[in-house]
Write a protein that holds these residues in place. Structure first.
Motif, PDB file in Angstrom:
ATOM      1  N   ASP A  28      54.611 -15.182  41.987  1.00 55.28           N
ATOM      2  CA  ASP A  28      53.367 -15.853  41.588  1.00 55.28           C
ATOM      3  C   ASP A  28      52.384 -15.980  42.750  1.00 55.28           C
ATOM      4  OD1 ASP A  28      54.242 -16.199  38.934  1.00 55.28           O
ATOM      5  OD2 ASP A  28      55.335 -18.004  39.503  1.00 55.28           O
ATOM      6  N   VAL A  29      52.113 -14.861  43.418  1.00 52.60           N
ATOM      7  CA  VAL A  29      51.152 -14.885  44.525  1.00 52.60           C
ATOM      8  C   VAL A  29      49.743 -14.716  43.964  1.00 52.60           C
ATOM      9  CG1 VAL A  29      52.720 -14.158  46.351  1.00 52.60           C
ATOM     10  CG2 VAL A  29      51.561 -12.427  45.010  1.00 52.60           C
ATOM     11  N   ALA A  30      48.796 -15.402  44.562  1.00 54.26           N
ATOM     12  CA  ALA A  30      47.416 -15.420  44.079  1.00 54.26           C
ATOM     13  C   ALA A  30      46.617 -14.242  44.640  1.00 54.26           C
ATOM     14  CB  ALA A  30      46.748 -16.726  44.478  1.00 54.26           C
ATOM     15  N   ILE A  31      45.795 -13.658  43.782  1.00 54.17           N
ATOM     16  CA  ILE A  31      44.868 -12.603  44.223  1.00 54.17           C
ATOM     17  C   ILE A  31      43.664 -13.293  44.861  1.00 54.17           C
ATOM     18  CG2 ILE A  31      43.341 -10.738  43.480  1.00 54.17           C
ATOM     19  CD1 ILE A  31      45.312 -10.252  41.148  1.00 54.17           C
ATOM     20  N   ILE A  32      43.421 -12.974  46.137  1.00 53.07           N
ATOM     21  CA  ILE A  32      42.289 -13.589  46.839  1.00 53.07           C
ATOM     22  C   ILE A  32      41.140 -12.601  47.047  1.00 53.07           C
ATOM     23  CG2 ILE A  32      43.687 -15.355  47.965  1.00 53.07           C
ATOM     24  CD1 ILE A  32      43.484 -13.622  50.573  1.00 53.07           C
ATOM     25  N   GLU A  33      41.400 -11.316  46.781  1.00 58.49           N
ATOM     26  CA  GLU A  33      40.346 -10.311  46.934  1.00 58.49           C
ATOM     27  C   GLU A  33      40.672  -9.109  46.051  1.00 58.49           C
ATOM     28  OE1 GLU A  33      37.877  -8.346  50.676  1.00 58.49           O
ATOM     29  OE2 GLU A  33      39.931  -9.013  50.988  1.00 58.49           O
ATOM     30  N   VAL A  34      39.667  -8.616  45.323  1.00 61.21           N
ATOM     31  CA  VAL A  34      39.787  -7.387  44.539  1.00 61.21           C
ATOM     32  C   VAL A  34      38.918  -6.357  45.244  1.00 61.21           C
ATOM     33  CG1 VAL A  34      39.422  -6.289  42.300  1.00 61.21           C
ATOM     34  CG2 VAL A  34      40.181  -8.669  42.392  1.00 61.21           C
ATOM     35  N   LEU A  35      39.531  -5.258  45.690  1.00 61.91           N
ATOM     36  CA  LEU A  35      38.851  -4.300  46.565  1.00 61.91           C
ATOM     37  C   LEU A  35      38.272  -3.097  45.833  1.00 61.91           C
ATOM     38  CD1 LEU A  35      41.586  -4.429  49.344  1.00 61.91           C
ATOM     39  CD2 LEU A  35      39.404  -5.640  49.325  1.00 61.91           C
ATOM     40  N   VAL A  36      38.551  -2.957  44.537  1.00 57.53           N
ATOM     41  CA  VAL A  36      38.046  -1.820  43.767  1.00 57.53           C
ATOM     42  C   VAL A  36      37.457  -2.319  42.452  1.00 57.53           C
ATOM     43  CG1 VAL A  36      39.660  -0.157  44.772  1.00 57.53           C
ATOM     44  CG2 VAL A  36      40.296  -1.397  42.697  1.00 57.53           C
ATOM     45  N   GLU A  80      47.894   5.082  48.385  1.00 57.21           N
ATOM     46  CA  GLU A  80      48.084   4.166  49.520  1.00 57.21           C
ATOM     47  C   GLU A  80      46.814   3.398  49.899  1.00 57.21           C
ATOM     48  OE1 GLU A  80      51.188   3.513  50.556  1.00 57.21           O
ATOM     49  OE2 GLU A  80      51.759   4.995  49.067  1.00 57.21           O
ATOM     50  N   GLN A  81      45.702   3.593  49.170  1.00 66.08           N
ATOM     51  CA  GLN A  81      44.493   2.804  49.426  1.00 66.08           C
ATOM     52  C   GLN A  81      44.712   1.388  48.895  1.00 66.08           C
ATOM     53  OE1 GLN A  81      40.815   4.576  48.091  1.00 66.08           O
ATOM     54  NE2 GLN A  81      39.828   2.588  47.851  1.00 66.08           N
ATOM     55  N   SER A  82      44.246   0.390  49.635  1.00 63.48           N
ATOM     56  CA  SER A  82      44.417  -1.003  49.209  1.00 63.48           C
ATOM     57  C   SER A  82      43.570  -1.294  47.972  1.00 63.48           C
ATOM     58  CB  SER A  82      44.013  -1.951  50.329  1.00 63.48           C
ATOM     59  OG  SER A  82      44.899  -1.796  51.414  1.00 63.48           O
ATOM     60  N   LEU A  83      44.184  -1.982  47.000  1.00 64.53           N
ATOM     61  CA  LEU A  83      43.511  -2.318  45.745  1.00 64.53           C
ATOM     62  C   LEU A  83      43.143  -3.792  45.667  1.00 64.53           C
ATOM     63  CD1 LEU A  83      45.860  -0.376  43.298  1.00 64.53           C
ATOM     64  CD2 LEU A  83      43.671   0.390  44.245  1.00 64.53           C
ATOM     65  N   ILE A  84      44.084  -4.635  46.074  1.00 62.33           N
ATOM     66  CA  ILE A  84      43.878  -6.087  46.032  1.00 62.33           C
ATOM     67  C   ILE A  84      44.517  -6.717  47.260  1.00 62.33           C
ATOM     68  CG2 ILE A  84      43.750  -6.281  43.502  1.00 62.33           C
ATOM     69  CD1 ILE A  84      46.700  -7.158  43.500  1.00 62.33           C
ATOM     70  N   THR A  85      44.076  -7.931  47.572  1.00 63.43           N
ATOM     71  CA  THR A  85      44.712  -8.730  48.619  1.00 63.43           C
ATOM     72  C   THR A  85      45.279  -9.972  47.944  1.00 63.43           C
ATOM     73  OG1 THR A  85      43.064  -7.965  50.222  1.00 63.43           O
ATOM     74  CG2 THR A  85      44.383  -9.880  50.846  1.00 63.43           C
ATOM     75  N   VAL A  86      46.533 -10.272  48.270  1.00 59.18           N
ATOM     76  CA  VAL A  86      47.192 -11.457  47.711  1.00 59.18           C
ATOM     77  C   VAL A  86      47.593 -12.386  48.839  1.00 59.18           C
ATOM     78  CG1 VAL A  86      48.026 -10.252  45.663  1.00 59.18           C
ATOM     79  CG2 VAL A  86      49.471 -10.343  47.682  1.00 59.18           C
ATOM     80  N   GLU A  87      47.755 -13.660  48.488  1.00 62.06           N
ATOM     81  CA  GLU A  87      48.114 -14.648  49.503  1.00 62.06           C
ATOM     82  C   GLU A  87      49.187 -15.574  48.951  1.00 62.06           C
ATOM     83  OE1 GLU A  87      45.476 -16.896  52.643  1.00 62.06           O
ATOM     84  OE2 GLU A  87      45.202 -17.780  50.667  1.00 62.06           O
ATOM     85  N   SER A  88      50.259 -15.726  49.737  1.00 66.48           N
ATOM     86  CA  SER A  88      51.298 -16.702  49.406  1.00 66.48           C
ATOM     87  C   SER A  88      51.149 -17.853  50.385  1.00 66.48           C
ATOM     88  CB  SER A  88      52.682 -16.064  49.539  1.00 66.48           C
ATOM     89  OG  SER A  88      52.994 -15.872  50.905  1.00 66.48           O
ATOM     90  N   ASP A  89      52.072 -18.785  50.321  1.00 65.09           N
ATOM     91  CA  ASP A  89      52.011 -19.889  51.278  1.00 65.09           C
ATOM     92  C   ASP A  89      52.378 -19.446  52.688  1.00 65.09           C
ATOM     93  OD1 ASP A  89      54.609 -19.396  50.479  1.00 65.09           O
ATOM     94  OD2 ASP A  89      55.231 -21.499  50.545  1.00 65.09           O
ATOM     95  N   ALA A 126      51.941 -15.820  53.853  1.00 68.56           N
ATOM     96  CA  ALA A 126      51.227 -14.652  54.377  1.00 68.56           C
ATOM     97  C   ALA A 126      50.250 -14.103  53.350  1.00 68.56           C
ATOM     98  CB  ALA A 126      52.233 -13.555  54.737  1.00 68.56           C
ATOM     99  N   SER A 127      49.320 -13.280  53.844  1.00 70.02           N
ATOM    100  CA  SER A 127      48.469 -12.521  52.932  1.00 70.02           C
ATOM    101  C   SER A 127      48.803 -11.047  53.141  1.00 70.02           C
ATOM    102  CB  SER A 127      46.987 -12.787  53.177  1.00 70.02           C
ATOM    103  OG  SER A 127      46.613 -12.346  54.450  1.00 70.02           O
ATOM    104  N   MET A 128      48.694 -10.274  52.069  1.00 66.51           N
ATOM    105  CA  MET A 128      49.002  -8.849  52.176  1.00 66.51           C
ATOM    106  C   MET A 128      48.146  -8.062  51.207  1.00 66.51           C
ATOM    107  SD  MET A 128      52.732  -8.754  50.363  1.00 66.51           S
ATOM    108  CE  MET A 128      53.144 -10.487  50.266  1.00 66.51           C
ATOM    109  N   GLU A 129      47.892  -6.806  51.572  1.00 67.58           N
ATOM    110  CA  GLU A 129      47.143  -5.910  50.706  1.00 67.58           C
ATOM    111  C   GLU A 129      48.134  -5.087  49.890  1.00 67.58           C
ATOM    112  OE1 GLU A 129      44.384  -3.698  53.143  1.00 67.58           O
ATOM    113  OE2 GLU A 129      43.075  -5.442  53.336  1.00 67.58           O
ATOM    114  N   ILE A 130      47.824  -4.896  48.621  1.00 70.42           N
ATOM    115  CA  ILE A 130      48.671  -4.114  47.729  1.00 70.42           C
ATOM    116  C   ILE A 130      48.024  -2.748  47.555  1.00 70.42           C
ATOM    117  CG2 ILE A 130      49.704  -3.967  45.436  1.00 70.42           C
ATOM    118  CD1 ILE A 130      50.712  -6.386  47.082  1.00 70.42           C
ATOM    119  N   PRO A 131      48.738  -1.669  47.919  1.00 73.48           N
ATOM    120  CA  PRO A 131      48.159  -0.323  47.844  1.00 73.48           C
ATOM    121  C   PRO A 131      48.369   0.337  46.484  1.00 73.48           C
ATOM    122  CG  PRO A 131      50.291  -0.210  48.881  1.00 73.48           C
ATOM    123  CD  PRO A 131      50.029  -1.674  48.580  1.00 73.48           C
ATOM    124  N   SER A 132      47.600   1.385  46.251  1.00 72.06           N
ATOM    125  CA  SER A 132      47.745   2.187  45.034  1.00 72.06           C
ATOM    126  C   SER A 132      48.919   3.145  45.188  1.00 72.06           C
ATOM    127  CB  SER A 132      46.475   2.989  44.770  1.00 72.06           C
ATOM    128  OG  SER A 132      46.616   3.770  43.605  1.00 72.06           O
TER     129      SER A 132
END
Length: 95
Positions: free
Chosen positions: A16-24, A33-42, A44-50
């Motif tokens: 249940d990590v929150a999407i903090i940025e939508v990149l596309v 491998e291009q980043s699609l969204i950025t998510v943030e947990s309590d 860390a934050s991480m980018e999710i690739p295609s």
């Protein structure tokens, strides 16, 4: 053209990590491998690739949504079919 649902890959123990940025957005061309969204947990934050290359047809998530492994992020029109056709057409002329 093949339509592909791009899902959240294995992101470890995060749930249940929150999407903090939508990149596309729909209509964008993305590479594998291009980043699609950025998510943030309590922790860390991480980018999710295609997982695939193609053109974004429909976003299935929005800013603030909570996601997990396997959640569909978006639908892509796959680029592989379009990219392989010219390569196959040029191969006989080169031989």
């Amino acid at each position: 053209m093949a339509m592909i649902d791009v899902q959240v890959p294995d992101i470890g123990d995060f749930k249940d990590v929150a999407i903090i940025e939508v990149l596309v957005k729909p209509g964008d061309t993305v590479k594998a491998e291009q980043s699609l969204i950025t998510v943030e947990s309590d922790k860390a934050s991480m980018e999710i690739p295609s997982s695939h290359a193609g053109v974004v047809k429909e976003l299935k998530v929005a800013l603030g949504d909570k996601i997990n492994q396997g959640t569909v992020i978006l639908t892509l029109e796959a680029a592989e079919a379009a990219a392989s056709a010219p390569a196959n057409a040029s191969a006989p002329s080169a031989a």
